[in-house]
Design a protein around this motif. Structure first.
Motif: not given
Ligand SMILES: [Zn+2]
Length: 444
Positions: A36, A43, A52
């Motif tokens: 990420y 992402r 997330k």
């Protein structure tokens, strides 16, 4: 390393189940956050799904994370940072090794690895080789054309890491490789099942040499499911007078699975280094229980340059229900990789896996190793043509063989075939990976 030691990594390979799962969850969180933070491609993918790193607390949360397909990797590559594109998590200076996929299902995918990733590859393979009885006394011959495909490169480095003596059989042709094995009294080798059988055939028919009289004790296979198909395994073991072991790996994934020396009819997933999930092809649910086939979604828990997070591998597998007598605590997949989601196709309304045909053909005495399957449309119905080769000593039993073959195929696959029995050595031969299953319906 003590040669009597049973496991390559005695801690990880015997970790209680709940601890393995905890380790996988912790490692998953780490690799997810790494990806990420460093890959624009990932992402964006996770941003679109609203996920997330801090959202991941359990395996249930992992199931919600979007999968990555090979086609997505193709789309982002051949762009900056050239040629890998936006999934590259390190600077180009840190990339130490280039490999690419074979491109059998489309444009190849490039795979960058850092030096640390490359060491990780060798570590994955070390579990495999140790479990299959490789020890420092072994002289390992690798009859493999060293090139841009990862294939046995990592096996080569792992064998060195174990302390074996490695003989690279790179540019030699098949006869020269066989002679080198004989000359050096090599004890082990690594090859695709197609090539293991092809070498044996060359030795017998062109060199008047019986490969079972050579010194090979064990063979590690990859690239095709053959070593997990009992009848193909038996043919290879008889031809070479050696133990044949399976392993599964892929360029974008790593070497994630292996058969141990107990040969329990399945392969261990290296669960300390990989998270394997099995997804029901129709419902998309993750399958936890044994005996239910689905496609594999896999995460390499430690790979950094171009991570493999929830990769849709299209390999069809199922969990086994029995633990392995070797006492490794990692789960087994029953019968190895049983096919590719892409290859399992509906013929006359019945699901057919090409490996089921191979199992029947190679189980019949009197037939050679090669076969060819052609599925085509005849008006509105599908027809399956199966060509097999009869061995010279069985030429007077063609009708008997054909009847047996038809019976066994009907039992195993629920389908009828137009069988053609051909003479010895009339079907195509393949050097590395074979293309024996041809579905001509797809071309319209
Ligand atoms: Zn085992």
């Amino acid at each position: 390393m003590d040669v009597k030691q049973k496991y390559w990594n005695p801690v990880l390979e015997t970790l209680p189940r709940e601890k393995i799962r905890q380790l996988q969850l912790n490692k998953f969180k780490q690799i997810f956050k790494w990806t990420y933070d460093h890959s624009k491609f990932h992402r964006q993918l996770y941003g679109q799904a609203g996920i997330k790193p801090e959202d991941i607390r359990s395996f249930k949360d992992i199931k919600q994370i979007p999968k990555v397909e090979k086609s997505m990797m193709r789309d982002i590559q051949r762009k900056d940072p050239f040629p890998y594109g936006d999934a590259l998590c390190v600077s180009l200076e840190d990339v130490a090794v280039f490999r690419q996929t074979s491109g059998t299902t489309g444009q190849p995918v490039y795979q960058p690895d850092t030096w640390q990733d490359w060491e990780w590859w060798a570590e994955c393979w070390s579990y495999i080789l140790w479990a299959q009885g490789y020890r420092p006394r072994d002289r390992v011959f690798i009859p493999f054309g060293y090139n841009i495909f990862v294939a046995f490169w990592a096996g080569h480095y792992a064998a060195e890491k174990l302390g074996c003596e490695v003989v690279p059989g790179g540019v030699l042709d098949t006869k020269a490789r066989i002679l080198k094995i004989q000359e050096l009294q090599a004890t082990a080798m690594m090859a695709t099942p197609t090539y293991v059988l092809g070498m044996a055939e060359t030795a017998k028919s062109k060199m008047d040499l019986d490969p079972s009289q050579l010194t090979i004790e064990k063979i590690t296979c990859a690239g095709e499911p053959g070593a997990s198909i009992p009848s193909t395994k038996r043919r290879m073991e008889q031809a070479w007078g050696a133990k044949v072991y399976d392993h599964a790996g892929a360029t974008e994934i790593g070497a994630w699975s292996f058969e141990c020396n107990e040969q329990p009819g399945g392969m261990h997933v290296n669960e300390g280094m990989f998270l394997v999930e099995i997804e029901d092809v129709e419902s998309g649910e993750i399958i936890e229980e044994p005996g239910h086939r689905g496609k594999m979604i896999i995460t390499a828990l430690d790979r950094q340059a171009q991570p493999c997070v929830r990769f849709d591998s299209k390999d069809v597998i199922e969990w086994a229900d029995e633990p392995c007598p070797c006492d490794r605590t990692s789960r087994l997949i029953k019968g190895g990789v049983v096919g590719r989601a892409d290859d399992i196709t509906k013929v006359k309304g019945v699901l057919l896996a090409p490996s089921a045909i191979e199992e029947v053909v190679r189980d019949l005495d009197g037939l050679g190793d090669e076969y060819e399957v052609i599925v085509e449309k005849d008006g509105d119905t599908d027809r399956i043509k199966l060509r097999v080769e009869v061995l010279p000593e069985a030429e007077d039993q063609c009708q008997l063989i054909e009847d047996k073959l038809a019976d066994q195929l009907r039992l195993k696959t629920n389908l009828r075939y137009d069988i053609e029995i051909c003479g010895c050595e009339t079907l195509p031969r393949y050097e590395v990976k074979a293309k024996r299953f041809k579905d001509l319906r797809k071309k319209g």
